[in-house]
Scaffold this active site. Structure first.
Site, PDB file in Angstrom:
ATOM      1  N   ASP A 189       0.861  -1.178   0.000  1.00  0.00           N
ATOM      2  CA  ASP A 189       0.000   0.000   0.000  1.00  0.00           C
ATOM      3  C   ASP A 189       0.901   1.232   0.000  1.00  0.00           C
ATOM      4  O   ASP A 189       1.623   1.475   0.971  1.00  0.00           O
ATOM      5  CB  ASP A 189      -0.901   0.003   1.240  1.00  0.00           C
ATOM      6  CG  ASP A 189      -1.979   1.067   1.198  1.00  0.00           C
ATOM      7  OD1 ASP A 189      -1.771   2.105   0.537  1.00  0.00           O
ATOM      8  OD2 ASP A 189      -3.026   0.871   1.837  1.00  0.00           O
ATOM      9  N   LEU A 195       0.311   3.218   6.436  1.00  0.00           N
ATOM     10  CA  LEU A 195      -0.652   3.151   7.547  1.00  0.00           C
ATOM     11  C   LEU A 195      -1.604   4.334   7.488  1.00  0.00           C
ATOM     12  O   LEU A 195      -1.256   5.453   7.831  1.00  0.00           O
ATOM     13  CB  LEU A 195       0.089   3.127   8.886  1.00  0.00           C
ATOM     14  CG  LEU A 195      -0.772   3.001  10.151  1.00  0.00           C
ATOM     15  CD1 LEU A 195      -1.704   1.809  10.068  1.00  0.00           C
ATOM     16  CD2 LEU A 195       0.128   2.893  11.379  1.00  0.00           C
ATOM     17  N   HIS A 196      -2.838   4.083   7.045  1.00  0.00           N
ATOM     18  CA  HIS A 196      -3.852   5.132   6.954  1.00  0.00           C
ATOM     19  C   HIS A 196      -5.157   4.596   7.535  1.00  0.00           C
ATOM     20  O   HIS A 196      -5.184   3.515   8.137  1.00  0.00           O
ATOM     21  CB  HIS A 196      -4.026   5.585   5.504  1.00  0.00           C
ATOM     22  CG  HIS A 196      -4.334   4.469   4.547  1.00  0.00           C
ATOM     23  ND1 HIS A 196      -5.615   4.061   4.256  1.00  0.00           N
ATOM     24  CD2 HIS A 196      -3.512   3.661   3.827  1.00  0.00           C
ATOM     25  CE1 HIS A 196      -5.576   3.057   3.405  1.00  0.00           C
ATOM     26  NE2 HIS A 196      -4.314   2.790   3.122  1.00  0.00           N
ATOM     27  N   GLY A 197      -6.246   5.344   7.357  1.00  0.00           N
ATOM     28  CA  GLY A 197      -7.494   5.017   8.030  1.00  0.00           C
ATOM     29  C   GLY A 197      -8.013   3.623   7.769  1.00  0.00           C
ATOM     30  O   GLY A 197      -8.445   2.921   8.685  1.00  0.00           O
TER      31      GLY A 197
END
Length: 255
Positions: free
Chosen positions: A94, A98-100
């Site tokens: 990704d 680290l996201h929502g």
């Protein structure tokens, strides 16, 4: 996001600046009235937090929550630091790392106690590393480490028993290097790959150049399977079909 922008600026001025979130009317009034009587942003911020908490009232008063006892010290994960290797609950490619979506849906589905971003580039970037660590959901520890360090940790069977780990890779090349170095993954989730100059984008969230395609094919030849979806509720896409479309677009560009 506003948080990323504000936090990025804050990191350069944190000896003088402070960030306060969760505005209510008492905080706004206090900020206006106390701005000239306080000596620093840190002093003003501490004052605003207290004013904001005291300004939250409820009627009838019986609904006011009772003061909570001091929380007990969190217990270490079961077998933390004990013999054994870590368990990989998810490995994901990704470009947003680290996201929502990762911090909420994927952590609830896979239940890790650690999230490890494996990237040489991010490990050298103090700002990105700080933002990633602060974005970790409650109860989950986030780390940012270089690829070679991850390979070394994966071979350690003495210190990581009981660790449920989510690995996040920024690119397929990073994932390929980790796997070839000895990180024992069998499946990799493919979430998003950002578009940039020289890449083609056969669907809404995945963009490829020839190096990306070659990395995926190399991992496939080594027996790695791919779970192509952004969130657990999505239906799985067929990576081979996506790669074929991307290859056709790249070949067309060369003509």
């Amino acid at each position: 996001s506003p948080f990323n922008q504000a936090n990025g600026i804050f990191e350069e001025h944190k000896d003088k600046w402070a960030i306060v979130t969760g505005l209510n009317l008492p905080m706004l009034i206090e900020a206006y009235g106390a701005r000239l009587s306080t000596n620093s942003a840190h002093e003003l911020a501490a004052h605003l937090v207290d004013a904001g908490r005291q300004g939250v009232k409820v009627k009838p008063e019986s609904l006011e929550p009772k003061p909570k006892a001091a929380p007990a010290k969190a217990a270490a994960p079961v077998n933390a630091g004990k013999p054994g290797k870590m368990e990989y609950v998810l490995a994901r490619i990704d470009s947003r790392l680290l996201h929502g979506q990762v911090a909420t849906t994927w952590t609830k589905t896979t239940n890790p106690n650690r999230i490890i971003v494996v990237s040489d580039n991010v490990a050298k970037d103090n700002m990105r590393s700080t933002l990633i660590k602060e974005a970790a959901p409650a109860g989950v520890k986030a780390h940012v480490i270089p690829i070679d360090q991850m390979i070394k940790i994966a071979k350690d069977d003495k210190h990581f028993g009981g660790q449920r780990v989510m690995l996040l890779f920024e690119t397929p090349e990073d994932a390929q290097r980790a796997i070839e170095g000895g990180v024992p993954l069998k499946e990799v989730n493919v979430g998003s790959m950002a578009h940039s100059v020289g890449k083609v984008q056969p669907n809404k969230v995945l963009a490829f150049d020839q190096t990306d395609i070659d990395s995926f094919k190399k991992m496939e030849s080594e027996g790695i399977t791919f779970d192509v979806r952004k969130v657990p509720a999505d239906s799985k896409d067929n990576l081979d079909h996506i790669l074929a479309s991307a290859q056709a677009e790249l070949d067309k560009q060369k003509q």
